[in-house]
Design a protein around this motif. Structure first.
Motif: not given
Length: 83
Positions: A48-64
């Protein structure tokens, strides 16, 4: 770990719905059906590739998001997320 009759697309749909717009891509990279698994089951492994268009995701956000996906998948009592 899912019953053999479950289609890969069904699992992909659940992953994409749970992850929402932050799931950029999901790929099945392995499928295994063998004697080591419980009867009538197959093991599916996804990248799974996680990516936001407007910012770099933090590991806490990805884990959630990742935990939300796991929770959705495990709502089906015949499915098991192996960690």
């Amino acid at each position: 770990l899912v019953p053999r009759e479950v289609r890969v697309q069904e699992v992909l749909n659940h992953i994409e719905q749970a992850g929402g717009i932050l799931v950029r891509d999901v790929d099945l990279f392995d499928m295994y059906e063998g004697e080591e698994l419980p009867g009538g089951k197959k093991n599916l492994a996804f990248r799974i590739v996680y990516q936001a268009e407007d910012k770099t995701l933090k590991s806490k956000e990805i884990e959630k998001i990742h935990q939300k996906i796991i929770n959705i998948l495990e709502k089906n009592t015949d499915w098991e997320v192996r960690k």
